[in-house]
Design a protein around this motif. Structure first.
Motif, PDB file in Angstrom:
ATOM      1  N   PRO A 129      38.846  47.026  51.500  1.00  0.00           N
ATOM      2  CA  PRO A 129      38.280  46.136  52.516  1.00  0.00           C
ATOM      3  C   PRO A 129      37.548  44.944  51.901  1.00  0.00           C
ATOM      4  O   PRO A 129      37.048  45.032  50.778  1.00  0.00           O
ATOM      5  CB  PRO A 129      37.305  47.034  53.284  1.00  0.00           C
ATOM      6  CG  PRO A 129      37.052  48.197  52.409  1.00  0.00           C
ATOM      7  CD  PRO A 129      38.242  48.358  51.522  1.00  0.00           C
ATOM      8  N   PRO A 130      37.512  43.842  52.627  1.00  0.00           N
ATOM      9  CA  PRO A 130      36.813  42.665  52.107  1.00  0.00           C
ATOM     10  C   PRO A 130      35.309  42.882  52.082  1.00  0.00           C
ATOM     11  O   PRO A 130      34.782  43.658  52.889  1.00  0.00           O
ATOM     12  CB  PRO A 130      37.170  41.569  53.111  1.00  0.00           C
ATOM     13  CG  PRO A 130      37.539  42.279  54.366  1.00  0.00           C
ATOM     14  CD  PRO A 130      38.098  43.602  53.960  1.00  0.00           C
ATOM     15  N   GLU A 131      34.659  42.217  51.158  1.00  0.00           N
ATOM     16  CA  GLU A 131      33.205  42.186  51.212  1.00  0.00           C
ATOM     17  C   GLU A 131      32.801  41.211  52.307  1.00  0.00           C
ATOM     18  O   GLU A 131      33.558  40.322  52.682  1.00  0.00           O
ATOM     19  CB  GLU A 131      32.640  41.752  49.857  1.00  0.00           C
ATOM     20  CG  GLU A 131      32.999  42.747  48.773  1.00  0.00           C
ATOM     21  CD  GLU A 131      31.901  42.929  47.760  1.00  0.00           C
ATOM     22  OE1 GLU A 131      31.082  42.020  47.601  1.00  0.00           O
ATOM     23  OE2 GLU A 131      31.888  43.995  47.111  1.00  0.00           O
ATOM     24  N   ARG A 132      31.577  41.366  52.766  1.00  0.00           N
ATOM     25  CA  ARG A 132      31.132  40.615  53.930  1.00  0.00           C
ATOM     26  C   ARG A 132      31.311  39.093  53.795  1.00  0.00           C
ATOM     27  O   ARG A 132      31.860  38.434  54.669  1.00  0.00           O
ATOM     28  CB  ARG A 132      29.650  40.926  54.163  1.00  0.00           C
ATOM     29  CG  ARG A 132      29.258  41.176  55.598  1.00  0.00           C
ATOM     30  CD  ARG A 132      27.771  41.439  55.683  1.00  0.00           C
ATOM     31  NE  ARG A 132      27.023  40.262  55.265  1.00  0.00           N
ATOM     32  CZ  ARG A 132      26.781  39.230  56.061  1.00  0.00           C
ATOM     33  NH1 ARG A 132      27.196  39.232  57.295  1.00  0.00           N
ATOM     34  NH2 ARG A 132      26.097  38.192  55.618  1.00  0.00           N
ATOM     35  N   VAL A 133      30.818  38.544  52.686  1.00  0.00           N
ATOM     36  CA  VAL A 133      30.855  37.076  52.575  1.00  0.00           C
ATOM     37  C   VAL A 133      32.078  36.581  51.805  1.00  0.00           C
ATOM     38  O   VAL A 133      32.332  35.385  51.757  1.00  0.00           O
ATOM     39  CB  VAL A 133      29.579  36.500  51.908  1.00  0.00           C
ATOM     40  CG1 VAL A 133      28.333  36.928  52.653  1.00  0.00           C
ATOM     41  CG2 VAL A 133      29.497  36.877  50.459  1.00  0.00           C
ATOM     42  N   GLU A 134      32.814  37.466  51.197  1.00  0.00           N
ATOM     43  CA  GLU A 134      34.032  37.067  50.467  1.00  0.00           C
ATOM     44  C   GLU A 134      34.905  36.218  51.396  1.00  0.00           C
ATOM     45  O   GLU A 134      35.094  36.569  52.561  1.00  0.00           O
ATOM     46  CB  GLU A 134      34.767  38.349  50.044  1.00  0.00           C
ATOM     47  CG  GLU A 134      35.924  38.138  49.092  1.00  0.00           C
ATOM     48  CD  GLU A 134      36.536  39.492  48.654  1.00  0.00           C
ATOM     49  OE1 GLU A 134      36.260  40.514  49.310  1.00  0.00           O
ATOM     50  OE2 GLU A 134      37.273  39.490  47.656  1.00  0.00           O
ATOM     51  N   THR A 135      35.438  35.122  50.887  1.00  0.00           N
ATOM     52  CA  THR A 135      36.200  34.248  51.788  1.00  0.00           C
ATOM     53  C   THR A 135      37.553  34.864  52.124  1.00  0.00           C
ATOM     54  O   THR A 135      38.062  35.727  51.403  1.00  0.00           O
ATOM     55  CB  THR A 135      36.432  32.853  51.167  1.00  0.00           C
ATOM     56  OG1 THR A 135      37.198  32.999  49.970  1.00  0.00           O
ATOM     57  CG2 THR A 135      35.111  32.152  50.863  1.00  0.00           C
ATOM     58  N   LEU A 136      38.119  34.395  53.225  1.00  0.00           N
ATOM     59  CA  LEU A 136      39.436  34.882  53.644  1.00  0.00           C
ATOM     60  C   LEU A 136      40.439  34.697  52.510  1.00  0.00           C
ATOM     61  O   LEU A 136      41.237  35.586  52.209  1.00  0.00           O
ATOM     62  CB  LEU A 136      39.922  34.106  54.880  1.00  0.00           C
ATOM     63  CG  LEU A 136      39.061  34.172  56.139  1.00  0.00           C
ATOM     64  CD1 LEU A 136      39.733  33.393  57.271  1.00  0.00           C
ATOM     65  CD2 LEU A 136      38.811  35.608  56.553  1.00  0.00           C
ATOM     66  N   LEU A 137      40.380  33.532  51.886  1.00  0.00           N
ATOM     67  CA  LEU A 137      41.333  33.231  50.821  1.00  0.00           C
ATOM     68  C   LEU A 137      41.101  34.130  49.610  1.00  0.00           C
ATOM     69  O   LEU A 137      42.045  34.685  49.033  1.00  0.00           O
ATOM     70  CB  LEU A 137      41.185  31.754  50.436  1.00  0.00           C
ATOM     71  CG  LEU A 137      42.266  31.171  49.554  1.00  0.00           C
ATOM     72  CD1 LEU A 137      43.640  31.335  50.180  1.00  0.00           C
ATOM     73  CD2 LEU A 137      41.974  29.693  49.303  1.00  0.00           C
ATOM     74  N   ALA A 138      39.839  34.310  49.226  1.00  0.00           N
ATOM     75  CA  ALA A 138      39.543  35.127  48.039  1.00  0.00           C
ATOM     76  C   ALA A 138      39.998  36.569  48.245  1.00  0.00           C
ATOM     77  O   ALA A 138      40.619  37.168  47.364  1.00  0.00           O
ATOM     78  CB  ALA A 138      38.049  35.073  47.724  1.00  0.00           C
TER      79      ALA A 138
ATOM     80  N   PRO B 255      36.389  42.808  40.325  1.00  0.00           N
ATOM     81  CA  PRO B 255      35.651  42.944  41.574  1.00  0.00           C
ATOM     82  C   PRO B 255      35.248  41.581  42.140  1.00  0.00           C
ATOM     83  O   PRO B 255      35.204  40.598  41.414  1.00  0.00           O
ATOM     84  CB  PRO B 255      34.421  43.759  41.175  1.00  0.00           C
ATOM     85  CG  PRO B 255      34.253  43.560  39.719  1.00  0.00           C
ATOM     86  CD  PRO B 255      35.636  43.385  39.172  1.00  0.00           C
ATOM     87  N   PRO B 256      34.941  41.561  43.456  1.00  0.00           N
ATOM     88  CA  PRO B 256      34.648  40.281  44.114  1.00  0.00           C
ATOM     89  C   PRO B 256      33.505  39.535  43.438  1.00  0.00           C
ATOM     90  O   PRO B 256      32.643  40.143  42.813  1.00  0.00           O
ATOM     91  CB  PRO B 256      34.264  40.691  45.536  1.00  0.00           C
ATOM     92  CG  PRO B 256      34.818  42.047  45.728  1.00  0.00           C
ATOM     93  CD  PRO B 256      34.834  42.699  44.381  1.00  0.00           C
ATOM     94  N   LEU B 257      33.540  38.233  43.600  1.00  0.00           N
ATOM     95  CA  LEU B 257      32.445  37.397  43.113  1.00  0.00           C
ATOM     96  C   LEU B 257      31.141  37.902  43.728  1.00  0.00           C
ATOM     97  O   LEU B 257      31.119  38.319  44.885  1.00  0.00           O
ATOM     98  CB  LEU B 257      32.707  35.960  43.559  1.00  0.00           C
ATOM     99  CG  LEU B 257      31.950  34.828  42.869  1.00  0.00           C
ATOM    100  CD1 LEU B 257      32.340  34.744  41.392  1.00  0.00           C
ATOM    101  CD2 LEU B 257      32.232  33.501  43.566  1.00  0.00           C
ATOM    102  N   GLU B 258      30.081  37.852  42.936  1.00  0.00           N
ATOM    103  CA  GLU B 258      28.770  38.275  43.453  1.00  0.00           C
ATOM    104  C   GLU B 258      28.488  37.574  44.787  1.00  0.00           C
ATOM    105  O   GLU B 258      28.677  36.369  44.915  1.00  0.00           O
ATOM    106  CB  GLU B 258      27.672  37.895  42.465  1.00  0.00           C
ATOM    107  CG  GLU B 258      27.592  38.810  41.254  1.00  0.00           C
ATOM    108  CD  GLU B 258      27.148  40.205  41.628  1.00  0.00           C
ATOM    109  OE1 GLU B 258      26.363  40.345  42.590  1.00  0.00           O
ATOM    110  OE2 GLU B 258      27.598  41.163  40.965  1.00  0.00           O
ATOM    111  N   GLU B 259      27.985  38.342  45.745  1.00  0.00           N
ATOM    112  CA  GLU B 259      27.741  37.786  47.085  1.00  0.00           C
ATOM    113  C   GLU B 259      26.819  36.578  47.027  1.00  0.00           C
ATOM    114  O   GLU B 259      27.002  35.599  47.756  1.00  0.00           O
ATOM    115  CB  GLU B 259      27.142  38.872  47.982  1.00  0.00           C
ATOM    116  CG  GLU B 259      26.878  38.383  49.391  1.00  0.00           C
ATOM    117  CD  GLU B 259      26.463  39.498  50.356  1.00  0.00           C
ATOM    118  OE1 GLU B 259      26.964  40.623  50.216  1.00  0.00           O
ATOM    119  OE2 GLU B 259      25.635  39.210  51.238  1.00  0.00           O
TER     120      GLU B 259
END
Lengths: 426, 441
Positions: A129-138, B255-259
């Motif tokens: 699942p996406p992280e909350r603020v992660e952008t749609l594109l990212a 992993p995702p970029l730091e929030e």
């Protein structure tokens, strides 16, 4: 003494309404000649006296302040608009929008294509699942969506918050709790503002340029007038507020919040068509697209006419200022669904980015709870309201609730003032 | 055997000035570096257009102006033999000035309501601006437009103050604070003599730069695996992401970029716009009128000659179209007409355009802004958050450089900083290394 409310949008009108109902003197200063702020209704451009909603359109399930107001004022809603189909298990997720109609590259995707794309996105949402603020594109790149699924998924940002996909955080579309069921105001979104404005003292064409603090209260300066007030409720958009001078200067924490709250850049396109039955049969509730009109939906009018409303994100292509070209884009998206060119009888484009007293569509809510709270916090007798200051940012409901909240802040101060013993003892 | 940090390449994403400086510094020390660039050209917002301009002239579409404090940039140019032009005066400060604006008003040309303001009136305006600053001292965090309103500036004074602010930020005056308009004046500017692009080209000369390699995914931690849009994969010991902020927020980090980083990027107010450029036959007259910066209250907020020390021939004029007026960039004919009008007003007679072009940074999804200009208060936090190292990922770019957002110098310094971070990374010890070299036997 008086309270001055800056802005006759929903936040300002509901603040003024609540103060007025509590017996307060209130003057609403509105910079433009229009009532309703970003719920503006444009008249005289569509046939059959239809009103074009240049700004906000929807009342959603859960927007109970608005719904209650509609009941009390007898404001009627359109039949339900369902933009996001549920997935087969009845949920609404970031993949739901892909099950609805999509026009990509000028072609309507067939059901099987869309369901394949939706299944691909759904699986990825469940596995990673996406992280909350992660952008749609990212997110779509991180999980390795196919290019077509990625493009379809990222199209959703064009509806809410109507920004470019690089700027839209995942929480806007997933898990997709919003927009499951929505309605429009039958007589135009500005019917809420018109009902709320009844009996209020409104001064149009009065842009507030600067606000001076006095030993007691404030002086509010417009281009050619000034007003005294004990309290001020600032309900202008974040950008418009950045254009008002304050003496003394606003504290650092306030300007900081104002300067870190971008507004989505875009506008609305509204076109009226003949042959409503035929269009609705073929195009259902509208579609999301990869064109400059990122999403459009319908509202039925009299005599088999149909209003199509669409959202346009400013991609720097000039489409917001090239109205004829933009309307042709909308025609082509509809044609992709219906198979033949629709018969357009009227149309207009409204660009919110160039409106001096607005500057964009909605605030992007990029700072979450903390930024909203700071934007809302009063500075002395200056109180702040507007869609950017409360939960459900960017909705009419947020504006309305924030206006009432600001009014309550002032009324509480009044009560404290009255209960204080004479002689100033504590 | 000790493994050295040279075993695997450092992968630099983005061949703008920041990325090129990082790569160049690392390669100078003998480290292997690969630069992946999404577009088909080197330089990012360091961009000089050379095609279509007569007499070998050019137009800088991106970074151009070099202020006296740009020491790192000048040192890099000197080391590489990149020539910097003689200074061009943009301000005539006086000792008791209270803002940067007064000196720029004395030295600049201003178009107010379509008319060129005469020099005596500008001298008087500078004095009135000084008096306004004295009577209503701006708070450093105050938004420019809020101060203009609070101080009650009007007429030429308002045009002048807003004009300087718009020129320096490429933003509307309500989108940035006043802090950089207060303090010591910047008296002159220099440029890279052959166009800013020549610095990027020189930096890239011996580097392994792969054009057309758009990075879409970066798996990181224990090294970096960088994937491009066409599925090619590059392995490196670490990655330096030296893109602009909006490209950063669109990369699929895993992993995702730091929030905190994504939130910070999305909270920036972009300078939405681009540049408009044209070459005019009446070179000497245009240089005379536009070697000093021309500021306006109109759509094109400021314009100047791109090559002020050209000895003869035509003159190239560059201007900003940004903020609320950016839509004009999509209409090249209208943008040209506006620039023609501006130049004719500044020169005092109609001029002959030989060539012209617009460059719309806002429309390009790789950039979506000319630059960003955060408030003075937020800069240290933004720079700290953005430049923080996470999962073998280093971030460079002008927006990670505390006091120099939106400048060539900020890009250069961030590139040097990222290279230094990597050079500080210690050699990694395997368990065998530790056993062999450090344990008692």
């Amino acid at each position: 003494m008086t309270t001055i409310v800056i802005g006759a949008g929903l936040a300002g009108l509901f603040a003024a309404r609540a103060l007025h109902d509590a017996g307060e003197e209130v003057i609403v200063l509105e910079a433009t000649d229009h009532l309703g702020g970003r719920t503006r209704g444009v008249r005289g451009r569509l046939h059959h006296d239809q009103i074009a909603d240049a700004g906000a359109s929807f009342v959603d399930i859960g927007q109970d302040t608005l719904l209650e107001f509609c009941v009390r004022q007898d404001l009627r809603l359109t039949p339900q608009v369902r933009l996001l189909p549920r997935d087969p298990r009845g949920f609404s997720t970031g993949a739901s929008a892909l099950r609805g109609r999509i026009v990509s590259g000028g072609r309507a995707l067939v059901d099987a294509e869309r369901w394949d794309l939706a299944d691909e996105v759904q699986m990825a949402l469940e596995q990673d699942p996406p992280e909350r603020v992660e952008t749609l594109l990212a997110w779509s790149r991180r999980v390795g969506l196919s290019p077509r699924a990625r493009d379809a998924y990222a199209m959703q940002g064009s509806l809410a918050p109507q920004a470019r996909r690089e700027l839209v955080s995942s929480w806007h579309v997933h898990p997709g709790d919003a927009a499951q069921a929505r309605w429009m105001l039958a007589d135009g979104a500005d019917s809420i503002a018109r009902a709320a404005a009844g009996g209020l003292n409104l001064v149009f064409g009065s842009p507030v340029r600067w606000v001076d603090k006095e030993p007691v209260g404030y002086t509010i300066h417009t281009d050619d007038d000034s007003f005294s007030a004990q309290y001020v409720v600032v309900t202008s958009s974040v950008q418009a507020t950045r254009r008002i001078g304050f003496d003394p200067v606003l504290p650092e924490w306030k300007t900081e919040a104002l300067l870190t709250t971008p507004m989505s850049q875009g506008g609305k396109i509204i076109a009226q068509y003949a042959d409503a039955d035929r269009l609705v049969d073929a195009a259902g509730q509208g579609a999301m697209t990869d064109s400059p009109v990122g999403r459009f939906w319908f509202k039925r009018g009299p005599e088999d006419t149909l209003i199509a409303m669409g959202v346009m994100t400013d991609g720097g292509d000039g489409m917001l200022t090239q109205h004829a070209a933009a309307l042709q884009v909308l025609d082509r998206q509809i044609e992709a669904l219906t198979g033949s060119p629709p018969d357009r009888i009227a149309g207009l484009v409204h660009d919110w980015t160039t409106e001096e007293f607005v500057g964009g569509v909605v605030s992007l809510d990029t700072g979450g709870f903390e930024r909203r709270a700071v934007l809302a916090a009063p500075v002395g007798g200056l109180h702040f309201a507007g869609e950017a200051t409360g939960e459900r940012t960017g909705t009419m409901e947020a504006a309305v609730r924030s206006g009432r909240r600001a009014a309550d802040e002032i009324l509480q101060k009044r009560r404290r003032g009255r209960s204080r013993p004479r002689g100033g003892g504590r | 055997m000790l493994r050295t940090i040279d075993d695997e390449a450092t992968i630099v994403v983005g061949a703008g000035l920041a990325g090129l400086v990082t790569a160049w510094r690392l390669q100078e020390t003998g480290m292997p570096v690969v630069v992946l660039e999404g577009s088909d050209r080197i330089g990012g917002r360091t961009m000089t257009s050379r095609d279509g301009w007569v007499d070998g002239q050019f137009a800088n579409y991106g970074g151009e102006l070099i202020f006296p404090a740009f020491h790192a940039l000048r040192a890099v140019c000197e080391e590489l033999g990149v020539e910097i032009s003689p200074p061009n005066v943009i301000a005539e400060p006086e000792p008791d000035d209270l803002s940067v604006v007064e000196g720029m008003v004395r030295a600049g040309n201003f178009i107010h309501q379509g008319t060129l303001v005469d020099r005596r009136e500008l001298i008087a305006s500078a004095a009135r601006i000084r008096a306004a600053v004295e009577a209503h001292p701006p708070a450093p965090h105050e938004i420019v437009e809020q101060w203009v309103r609070r101080a009650g500036l009007d007429g030429v004074d308002r045009t002048a103050f807003r004009g300087v602010a718009r020129m320096l930020t490429c933003q509307d005056t309500w989108d940035h604070d006043v802090h950089y308009l207060i303090g010591p004046a910047m008296t002159d500017i220099r440029r890279i003599s052959g166009g800013t692009q020549s610095l990027a080209d020189r930096l890239a000369m011996d580097l392994d730069v792969r054009l057309g390699h758009e990075v879409v995914r970066i798996r990181r931690g224990n090294g970096a695996e960088v994937e491009t849009s066409d599925g090619r994969i590059f392995h490196g010991a670490r990655v330096v992401v030296a893109t602009n902020p909006y490209a950063l927020s669109g990369i699929g980090f895993d992993p995702p970029l730091e929030e905190a980083k994504t939130s910070t990027v999305l909270s920036l107010l972009p300078a939405m716009g681009g540049k408009v450029a044209a070459q005019y036959a009446e070179g000497d007259a245009v240089r005379e009128a536009l070697n000093a910066i021309v500021y306006t209250d109109d759509e094109i907020c400021a314009a100047w000659t791109c090559w002020p020390d050209a000895p003869s021939g035509p003159a190239v004029v560059i201007g900003f179209l940004a903020g609320v007026h950016r839509h004009v960039l999509a209409d090249e004919g209208e943008a040209m007409r506006l620039l023609d009008d501006l130049v004719a007003t500044a020169v005092g007679h109609p001029v002959t355009r030989l060539h012209g072009d617009v460059h719309n940074w806002w429309a390009d999804p790789r950039f979506m802004s000319i630059t960003v200009n955060p408030s003075e208060h937020s800069r240290p936090r933004i720079a700290a958050v953005m430049s923080g190292i996470e999962h073998d990922t280093h971030i460079a770019g002008d927006y990670t450089s505390e006091q120099l957002f939106g400048t060539l110098e900020g890009a250069v310094r961030s590139g040097i900083r990222a290279a230094d971070e990597i050079l500080r990374v210690p050699t990694s010890f395997s368990a065998d290394d530790i056993e062999e070299r450090l344990t008692t036997r």
